[in-house]
Write an enzyme that holds these catalytic residues in place. Structure first.
Site, PDB file in Angstrom:
ATOM      1  N   ARG A 113       0.829  -1.208   0.000  1.00  0.00           N
ATOM      2  CA  ARG A 113       0.000   0.000   0.000  1.00  0.00           C
ATOM      3  C   ARG A 113       0.862   1.256   0.000  1.00  0.00           C
ATOM      4  NH1 ARG A 113      -5.054   1.629   4.005  1.00  0.00           N
ATOM      5  NH2 ARG A 113      -5.577   3.540   2.872  1.00  0.00           N
ATOM      6  N   LYS A 139       3.751   1.724  12.818  1.00  0.00           N
ATOM      7  CA  LYS A 139       3.302   1.581  14.189  1.00  0.00           C
ATOM      8  C   LYS A 139       2.697   0.194  14.368  1.00  0.00           C
ATOM      9  CE  LYS A 139      -0.541   2.442  11.971  1.00  0.00           C
ATOM     10  NZ  LYS A 139      -0.295   1.743  10.767  1.00  0.00           N
TER      11      LYS A 139
END
Length: 319
Positions: A15, A94
């Protein structure tokens, strides 16, 4: 031209490769994986010039300006440390690492070597979130007294799934809970009180976790993350109004402002993407900055501290 490298070839790496094409003045110059075949397949699919069959080879590539670390968070410390020691600025997915101690280690190394380092908390870079914070700063809803945020996914993973594996940092907290915690702390700062409860998988990772954070202002945040039910809503409650994110608060393209005595007002935005975090990192790199104003390292460490406190209370332990 800022030359990017991607470390890892999973879904989030794919992505990022797609969204980086929306950032002017950047190019995806190299990809690195633990196997040459995986790197080469990824490079062919996304038009990447160079494919490296090891993380070490990518980190040593002299024609890379910055690397996006896209491994599972169980490997963030290892891979980021490798890249920092090779002199590479970084954007790290993250949750930043598994715990505060390893996060502090990366921050210390980056500062010692004067290298840019940023957590890829894309939510904090999105136009809708920045507009909501601007409205709050302008007094649109008065003083913020409460934040409610929930992030759950409708998945029923088997015992072999990484979301149930403590060796891979499994559980809802680091995959999903990092979003509501970061959202609340973006608005209210670092909490002075943390309370948490959870339902655990047999493997010892959390299936569902509830959290209440208390802040110096007296504001409270009630947060939820879970595996097994879809929910991605958030509300920011003020003394004279509120802001509702009806769906997808972690990546919103709209929100509704409610003011006392006024009709609700909807704000709409372009579709979200990882290009916003890439733009922020690129801007910082061009400006010679060592960290982002939107996602400062102090906020990353503060979120990791909260996540550590939650894990200690719910009894989730990683290797």
């Amino acid at each position: 031209m800022i030359r990017w490298g991607i470390l890892a070839t999973g879904g989030i790496a794919a992505r990022f490769a797609q969204d980086l094409t929306k950032v002017p003045g950047t190019v995806l110059a190299a990809v690195g994986s633990r196997t040459a075949s995986s790197a080469e397949t990824f490079a062919q699919r996304y038009g990447v010039a160079r494919a490296h069959g090891s993380w070490e080879a990518l980190a040593a590539d002299p024609d890379i300006d910055i690397i996006y670390v896209a491994t599972p968070h169980s490997h963030h410390h290892e891979t980021a440390l490798l890249c920092l020691r090779a002199g590479k600025p970084l954007l790290v997915e993250k949750a930043f690492t598994l715990d505060l101690a390893t996060a502090q280690d990366l921050v210390s190394v980056a500062r010692e070597r004067e290298l840019f380092l940023m957590e890829a908390m894309w939510t904090r870079t999105l136009p809708a979130i920045l507009k909501a914070k601007e409205l709050i700063a302008d007094g649109a809803i008065g003083e913020v007294v409460g934040v409610q945020a929930s992030f759950g996914i409708g998945l029923d993973p088997g015992p072999e799934h990484r979301l149930r594996d403590p060796k891979l940092g499994g559980g809802a907290l680091l995959d999903l809970g990092v979003y509501p915690v970061s959202f609340a702390q973006f608005l209210l700062g670092e909490p002075t009180q943390v309370r948490a409860w959870a339902t655990l998988h047999p493997e010892g990772t959390d299936a569902r976790t509830g959290m209440v954070l208390g802040f110096p202002s007296g504001a409270l945040a009630t947060l939820y993350c879970g595996i097994g039910g879809d929910v991605r809503m958030a509300t920011i409650t003020g003394s004279t109004g509120k802001i509702d994110f009806p769906w997808g608060f972690h990546a919103p393209d709209k929100f509704v402002l409610h003011r006392d005595g006024a009709e609700p007002q909807q704000f709409d935005f372009d579709p979200t993407g990882l290009n916003y975090e890439a733009e922020e990192a690129t801007r910082c790199l061009r400006a010679g900055k060592l960290e982002s104003d939107l996602v400062p390292l102090s906020s990353t460490l503060a979120v990791m501290s909260t996540l550590d406190s939650v894990r200690a209370q719910i009894g989730v332990v990683y290797a």
